[in-house]
Write a protein that holds these residues in place. Structure first.
Motif, PDB file in Angstrom:
ATOM      1  N   TYR A  49     -22.740  -7.381 -60.476  1.00 13.85           N
ATOM      2  CA  TYR A  49     -22.630  -7.036 -59.058  1.00 13.85           C
ATOM      3  C   TYR A  49     -23.280  -8.117 -58.188  1.00 13.85           C
ATOM      4  CZ  TYR A  49     -21.467  -2.320 -60.716  1.00 13.85           C
ATOM      5  OH  TYR A  49     -20.879  -1.247 -61.340  1.00 13.85           O
ATOM      6  N   ALA A  50     -24.460  -8.573 -58.618  1.00  9.34           N
ATOM      7  CA  ALA A  50     -25.183  -9.591 -57.858  1.00  9.34           C
ATOM      8  C   ALA A  50     -24.421 -10.904 -57.845  1.00  9.34           C
ATOM      9  CB  ALA A  50     -26.577  -9.787 -58.449  1.00  9.34           C
ATOM     10  N   MET A  51     -23.816 -11.261 -58.974  1.00  7.16           N
ATOM     11  CA  MET A  51     -23.035 -12.495 -59.026  1.00  7.16           C
ATOM     12  C   MET A  51     -21.825 -12.403 -58.104  1.00  7.16           C
ATOM     13  SD  MET A  51     -23.161 -13.746 -62.994  1.00  7.16           S
ATOM     14  CE  MET A  51     -24.347 -15.022 -63.439  1.00  7.16           C
ATOM     15  N   GLY A  52     -21.156 -11.253 -58.129  1.00  7.58           N
ATOM     16  CA  GLY A  52     -20.023 -11.060 -57.237  1.00  7.58           C
ATOM     17  C   GLY A  52     -20.451 -11.087 -55.779  1.00  7.58           C
ATOM     18  N   PHE A  53     -21.592 -10.465 -55.483  1.00 13.24           N
ATOM     19  CA  PHE A  53     -22.103 -10.427 -54.108  1.00 13.24           C
ATOM     20  C   PHE A  53     -22.378 -11.836 -53.591  1.00 13.24           C
ATOM     21  CE2 PHE A  53     -25.423 -10.226 -50.931  1.00 13.24           C
ATOM     22  CZ  PHE A  53     -25.036  -9.163 -50.128  1.00 13.24           C
ATOM     23  N   ALA A  54     -23.074 -12.632 -54.396  1.00 10.86           N
ATOM     24  CA  ALA A  54     -23.403 -14.000 -53.985  1.00 10.86           C
ATOM     25  C   ALA A  54     -22.138 -14.833 -53.810  1.00 10.86           C
ATOM     26  CB  ALA A  54     -24.335 -14.644 -55.012  1.00 10.86           C
ATOM     27  N   ALA A  55     -21.178 -14.663 -54.730  1.00  8.11           N
ATOM     28  CA  ALA A  55     -19.922 -15.410 -54.620  1.00  8.11           C
ATOM     29  C   ALA A  55     -19.149 -14.989 -53.382  1.00  8.11           C
ATOM     30  CB  ALA A  55     -19.072 -15.198 -55.867  1.00  8.11           C
ATOM     31  N   GLY A  56     -19.107 -13.684 -53.105  1.00  8.18           N
ATOM     32  CA  GLY A  56     -18.404 -13.205 -51.925  1.00  8.18           C
ATOM     33  C   GLY A  56     -18.991 -13.762 -50.649  1.00  8.18           C
TER      34      GLY A  56
ATOM     35  N   ASP B 291     -19.705 -10.513 -43.034  1.00  5.98           N
ATOM     36  CA  ASP B 291     -18.871 -10.198 -41.871  1.00  5.98           C
ATOM     37  C   ASP B 291     -19.688  -9.478 -40.800  1.00  5.98           C
ATOM     38  OD1 ASP B 291     -16.243  -9.871 -40.485  1.00  5.98           O
ATOM     39  OD2 ASP B 291     -16.683  -7.757 -40.825  1.00  5.98           O
ATOM     40  N   GLN B 292     -20.519  -8.538 -41.233  1.00  4.00           N
ATOM     41  CA  GLN B 292     -21.365  -7.821 -40.287  1.00  4.00           C
ATOM     42  C   GLN B 292     -22.426  -8.740 -39.691  1.00  4.00           C
ATOM     43  OE1 GLN B 292     -20.963  -4.602 -39.066  1.00  4.00           O
ATOM     44  NE2 GLN B 292     -19.015  -5.059 -40.087  1.00  4.00           N
ATOM     45  N   ALA B 293     -22.921  -9.677 -40.500  1.00  4.04           N
ATOM     46  CA  ALA B 293     -23.890 -10.647 -39.972  1.00  4.04           C
ATOM     47  C   ALA B 293     -23.260 -11.468 -38.857  1.00  4.04           C
ATOM     48  CB  ALA B 293     -24.389 -11.557 -41.095  1.00  4.04           C
ATOM     49  N   ASP B 294     -21.989 -11.837 -39.035  1.00 12.75           N
ATOM     50  CA  ASP B 294     -21.305 -12.574 -37.987  1.00 12.75           C
ATOM     51  C   ASP B 294     -21.070 -11.712 -36.757  1.00 12.75           C
ATOM     52  OD1 ASP B 294     -21.182 -15.073 -38.986  1.00 12.75           O
ATOM     53  OD2 ASP B 294     -19.098 -15.017 -39.607  1.00 12.75           O
ATOM     54  N   ALA B 295     -20.951 -10.403 -36.959  1.00 18.55           N
ATOM     55  CA  ALA B 295     -20.816  -9.506 -35.810  1.00 18.55           C
ATOM     56  C   ALA B 295     -22.127  -9.434 -35.033  1.00 18.55           C
ATOM     57  CB  ALA B 295     -20.397  -8.105 -36.276  1.00 18.55           C
ATOM     58  N   TRP B 296     -23.252  -9.474 -35.775  1.00 23.39           N
ATOM     59  CA  TRP B 296     -24.572  -9.448 -35.121  1.00 23.39           C
ATOM     60  C   TRP B 296     -24.864 -10.775 -34.435  1.00 23.39           C
ATOM     61  CZ3 TRP B 296     -26.783  -7.675 -40.425  1.00 23.39           C
ATOM     62  CH2 TRP B 296     -26.390  -6.351 -40.649  1.00 23.39           C
ATOM     63  N   VAL B 297     -24.440 -11.867 -35.079  1.00 25.11           N
ATOM     64  CA  VAL B 297     -24.657 -13.211 -34.522  1.00 25.11           C
ATOM     65  C   VAL B 297     -23.286 -13.840 -34.324  1.00 25.11           C
ATOM     66  CG1 VAL B 297     -25.758 -15.442 -34.830  1.00 25.11           C
ATOM     67  CG2 VAL B 297     -26.808 -13.391 -35.796  1.00 25.11           C
TER      68      VAL B 297
ATOM     69  N   LEU C 284     -18.725  -6.375 -51.320  1.00 19.71           N
ATOM     70  CA  LEU C 284     -19.971  -6.105 -50.587  1.00 19.71           C
ATOM     71  C   LEU C 284     -20.507  -7.375 -49.930  1.00 19.71           C
ATOM     72  CD1 LEU C 284     -21.824  -3.675 -53.023  1.00 19.71           C
ATOM     73  CD2 LEU C 284     -20.851  -3.122 -50.779  1.00 19.71           C
ATOM     74  N   GLY C 285     -20.437  -8.499 -50.642  1.00 14.04           N
ATOM     75  CA  GLY C 285     -20.900  -9.764 -50.075  1.00 14.04           C
ATOM     76  C   GLY C 285     -20.113 -10.151 -48.837  1.00 14.04           C
ATOM     77  N   VAL C 286     -18.805  -9.963 -48.888  1.00 13.91           N
ATOM     78  CA  VAL C 286     -17.956 -10.270 -47.734  1.00 13.91           C
ATOM     79  C   VAL C 286     -18.290  -9.349 -46.568  1.00 13.91           C
ATOM     80  CG1 VAL C 286     -15.588 -10.225 -46.859  1.00 13.91           C
ATOM     81  CG2 VAL C 286     -16.090 -11.241 -49.103  1.00 13.91           C
ATOM     82  N   VAL C 287     -18.462  -8.049 -46.854  1.00 13.25           N
ATOM     83  CA  VAL C 287     -18.766  -7.083 -45.792  1.00 13.25           C
ATOM     84  C   VAL C 287     -20.094  -7.423 -45.110  1.00 13.25           C
ATOM     85  CG1 VAL C 287     -19.381  -4.674 -45.324  1.00 13.25           C
ATOM     86  CG2 VAL C 287     -17.394  -5.209 -46.756  1.00 13.25           C
ATOM     87  N   VAL C 288     -21.104  -7.734 -45.911  1.00 20.23           N
ATOM     88  CA  VAL C 288     -22.425  -8.043 -45.344  1.00 20.23           C
ATOM     89  C   VAL C 288     -22.360  -9.287 -44.465  1.00 20.23           C
ATOM     90  CG1 VAL C 288     -24.755  -8.818 -45.914  1.00 20.23           C
ATOM     91  CG2 VAL C 288     -23.745  -6.891 -47.147  1.00 20.23           C
TER      92      VAL C 288
END
Length: 276
Positions: free
Chosen positions: A226-233, A93-99, A87-91
């Protein structure tokens, strides 16, 4: 309790949310310190920036595993951490698509300071202003998982890992703050104006996210892995997608790689030393 824990608790107390707030302030302050280095390190070379940003990447890489992924697995198993990481990687990645990726040249002759604040708008290279502003937005988005990671670390209740993570992100914020300031100054922005803006920008993003991360995992403990994985991703995405390509695109690949290795070694040592 280690000496580092004793010192931190004496400052921040034992409430995880307050600890997250203090952690966010620490990393934002170090970002500001990096930004104001332009007053003393007035014209850093491309080689120097590649090495220091490489070291920052190594520090983040080690911290992602020692302070987020491995503790997350211990807290809730490998599957929740993997889900959060994806999820962290996806978010991001999408942020880079927006910016879209904007890599502003961070070397070259830094312009002389103007004598007054009115000169902030004078001598600005208008052809590069839009790129610099977009770069600022991109860096701000990439600060988000860092602030969240610090908050999640303190919310987990594991002070050793949280302090190590705070130190790691704080250290890597120094060259990051310097790099962003140099990019803007080379476009013609006033040195003092942008150094202050960098600190405000970091604080506005990292401090509230650190508080939110600590609060979220405190009130909903099952979210922790989940939060730890998200931040690490999110942090691993930034390392691989932004920092390493940027430091390896200027002919300093070997030095940047050595910087990464040095940062990783420093963080592994600090991680052990802070537990003593």
């Amino acid at each position: 309790m280690s000496a580092a824990q004793d010192l931190f608790v004496s400052i921040a107390g034992t409430d995880p949310v307050v600890q997250g707030l203090v952690g966010g302030i620490v990393i934002a302050t170090l970002n500001l310190i990096g930004a104001v280095l332009v007053f003393v390190w007035r014209d850093p070379s491309q080689r120097s920036m590649d090495v220091t940003l490489g070291a920052a990447a190594g520090i983040m890489l080690a911290a992602s595993f020692t302070s987020l992924i491995l503790p997350g697995i211990e807290a809730g198993g490998v599957l929740p951490v993997i889900v959060g990481l994806v999820l962290g990687v996806v978010v991001l990645d999408q942020a880079d698509a927006w910016v879209p990726h904007i890599h502003v040249l961070i070397t070259g002759q830094i312009r002389e300071d103007r004598d007054s604040t009115a000169a902030v708008a004078e001598g600005v290279d208008e052809s590069r202003v839009a790129a610099v502003l977009l770069f600022i937005v991109a860096i701000t988005l990439h600060n988000m998982p860092e602030g969240l990671a610090v908050g999640v670390g303190f919310g987990s209740g594991n002070l050793d890992d949280a302090i190590s993570l705070m130190v790691a992100i704080g250290i890597q914020n120094v060259p990051e703050g310097l790099a962003v300031s140099v990019a803007a100054i080379n476009a013609g922005f006033h040195r003092t104006f942008y150094a202050v803006l960098t600190g405000i920008r970091a604080g506005l993003v990292e401090i509230p996210l650190a508080v939110f991360g600590a609060w979220a995992v405190t009130v909903a403990q099952p979210l922790l892995p989940y939060a730890m994985g998200f931040a690490a991703g999110g942090m691993l995405f930034v390392i691989s997608d932004e920092i390493i390509p940027e430091t390896h695109s200027n002919g300093n690949e070997r030095l940047a790689t050595l910087g990464i290795m040095a940062g990783l070694i420093v963080m592994l040592y600090l991680d052990v030393a802070l537990e003593a």
